[in-house]
Write a protein that holds these residues in place. Sequence first.
Motif: not given
Length: 1007
Positions: A311-321
């Motif tokens: 996964x290259x683009x970190x998901x929008x729901x991964x607020x921590x990273x």
Amino acid sequence: MNNFSFYKDGGALYCLIFLGSLLSFSSLSAKSLNRNFTPSSQQHQIQGIVTDGSVPLPGVSILVKNRTNTSAITDYNGQYSLSASANDTLVVSFIGFKTAILAVNGRTKIDITLISETTTLQEVRINAGYYTVKESERTGNIARITAKDIENQPVTNILATMQGRMPGVFVTQTTGTPGGGFDIKIRGQNSLRLNANNPLYIIDGVPYSSDPIGSGTPSAVLPTQPNPLNSINPDQIESVEVLKDADATAIYGSRGANGVVLITTKSGKAGKTKFSAKVYTGAATVTHFMDLMNTEQYIQMRKEAYNNDGIKAIPSSAYDVNGTWDQKRYTNWQKEILGGTAEINNLQASLSGGSAQTQFLVSGNYNYQGTILPQSFRYKKGNFHVNVNHQSENKRFKANITFGYTLQDNNQPRVDLMRETIAIAPNAPALYNADGSLNWENNTYSNPLRNLTGKYKALTNDLMANMLLSYDLLENVKLQTNIGYTNLINRENTTNPSTRFNPSSGFGPENSTLIVGDFERKSWIIEPQLNWSKSFGSSTVNALAGGTFQSQQANLLVQYASGFASNSLINNLSSATTISILQTDQTVYKYQAFFARINYNFKERYIINLTGRRDGSSRFGPGNQFANFGAVGAAWLFSRENLFKNSSFLSFGKLRASYGTTGSDQIGDYQYMDTYSISGSKYGGISGLQPSRLFNPEFGWETNKKLEAALEVGFLADRIFLTSSYYENRSSNQLTGIPLPGTTGFTSIQANLNATVQNKGIELSLRTVNLQNNEWNWTSSFNLTFAKTKLLEFPNLTGSTYANTLVIGKPLNIRKVYHYTGVDPNTGIYNFEDINKDGSLTSLDDKKAIIDLSPQYYGGLQNTLRYKNWNLDFLLQFAKQKNYSATSYFGIPGSQTNQLAEIADRWKEPGNTNAYQIFTSGTNSKATTAYGNYAESDGPISDTSFIRLKNISISYDIPLKDFKCRIFFEGQNLLTFTKYNGPDPEFTAVGYLPPLKVFAAGLQFNF
């Protein structure tokens, strides 16, 4: 109460001493205890103090030799006064000390120092239930602790005081939340059903139900239901005896299969009126925080997981990273949420005294425990205890009346925050906004404190009363009756308000819920008993016969309510729009028995003890309601043989053995009947009934056969005393559910299964007097238990509901798991042994590895030291055992949950041989499946052995003339030495707060 803490405010100590001195001065005018003796003109008053060389001894008996009507008993300050002539001789005696004989020689003041004699402890009479017996002459196995051991521990449940002090008794605290439960097993697990292994509790002769309080539905914050012994105040306990073998327990029949715990409360003593008080204040904290990832480690883990998953683009729901949350921010959430200090306050006061005919004791206790959490939660308990003893002037009639009432008020959060706290990302936002409101961080944060808006409240009222009446019909015949009554009322409610949701969700009070549980249990018992004793020649015979008539009623109602007009009305059940009944029970249990005992003692050397009981229980069907139980015990005191009689080395020696049967009816009420319950469907607005249990007229008793052999030896005047016991118990005719075909409409039927469970082991205890003189005293007590439980037989085990949890020839507390073989160096995925070599892992075919979670051995080492006025007592508790490591607390490494710091030792590239598998955000199906299998394998099983400084007490007795004052420091769970990587090695309930570390300091005074 903090004003009385001597280490915070020394002035309070001086005020107490001054007040005590004034009250003590007035008490000096009280009359001494004289017994119907009119002094002649040749007599005069003799006064003095009796000590052990440094500390005054209360309760010492002083007699005038050759006169039966003149005596005195020392008061709490060790003082005495009596009339005697100049040529008389005083005989001074006290349990645990050598008898002193002193000539008066015309003196009017005689101070006496008694010398300790450990051997006389063998003459102490201990409680065996329906009778008492000398320690040296008992034929059964009875472990004992006294008020001396109990009072030094800052705990609120008597079971906590037993941990590590008794061989064969394994006690575990199930939570650190106040008001929670305890698990106790005496010589292992006898029944296949986990809830059927509780011992019988007897409090001042009255059976007290061991069943947990309530249903457990409203108390989600607790891993188990509240323990009924929370109602007993440890400071009011005189002694606790645990009956273990057949000789000791068979007289209790079916109720003694899992052991018997006898609790005796304090009673009044003859002497002048005495006031005693003990006050302490303290603090409780978490014993140990786990070593979790910091922000840098956590962010690296999360990014690596996405990279591993492609996964290259970190998901929008991964607020921590993904940049939404500050990636430099770090918070130790364990310390932030669980790192508070709980305030503890305790006040105990009593008034006692009386004459030779009538004695009384009135005592009260108040205990307060705060919380370690950020908000205000607390547990409060108040207790009132009264005891009155009376005997007629001719000493033929005796009456003992005891009354106790306890109120518990528990206010805790709705759920335990332990599991969520350790999972929070270390860079998560702050808990509060600047205005003090909960921070939801623009709808990106599930604030853990949202769970604190819901409350668990429990109010428990417990009344216990008993009356023991006895009358000496003849010189050797005594008739007595024990009458008891208990009434416990518990009301629990758990609120779940809409304020637990993010305000942006739009939920209001119509989404709030309430669970209310009302529980009441009351019982009465009447036990008439006839005792006869006779000595002739070198023989002594003691016999008793009696009966038991008992009834217990229980009512339970659990209701669920939802939809409120306002959250301020959430505690009002009638304010809800929808109310439903989750559980309702009304049960009546009736019990009847007849029992007998014959004890024969020849030359105080050869002893045989026979006990028998016929039990009747309403829990079984016609034809099976009655059963017979009995035991035989024998002892040989070989140290009293002529060969050893004058030995200076061997001071005591006894061989004893016992064999007998006990039983069990711990299956619940109405289990043999065909019963119906309310169905979830309605027809015409009326709820229907559906069958819930099948009738089984053959439903009968469990049987437990017990065998024991033991050796007790004392050396050098019992300065070294060793006890070793071997026991073997076999429990059969197990009460359990037998599977039925689905075509019957039922999954099982309650019946007796021809399965046999064996418990055997070795118990060792060693008591030594290491040093003893006028200034120093040092004693040690050591106990060690090797115990093993085994399933001997179980017909058609593979076709039963126990097929996946039990194995013939193995212990009951096992786990059938996959065998973990390590991380695949090529893929980085956990590997497991494929037992049947079919290329896939299945629970039925491949869970063949067996892990025993029972302790291999356990015990404790206690040391008691005294130097002049200083006293030190500490207990080291230990256990050798295995259990799941702390990895079982966490989610998949790489997902949005924090992890143990040791998880950083993971696979990163082919060829690595690390301890943990590849990180994944959850999209790698092979890794997630392997993680699930890992949790069900022997991979996370670790060594959870420990040595713990369970308790320590340091005190100083302030030397005052007429006022006894002691300052003390006490601690509980202070230090733990272990390899375990979790919060507590002794604690086994995953996701719940473990027992806390407690420090307390206070003051005790008497006058």
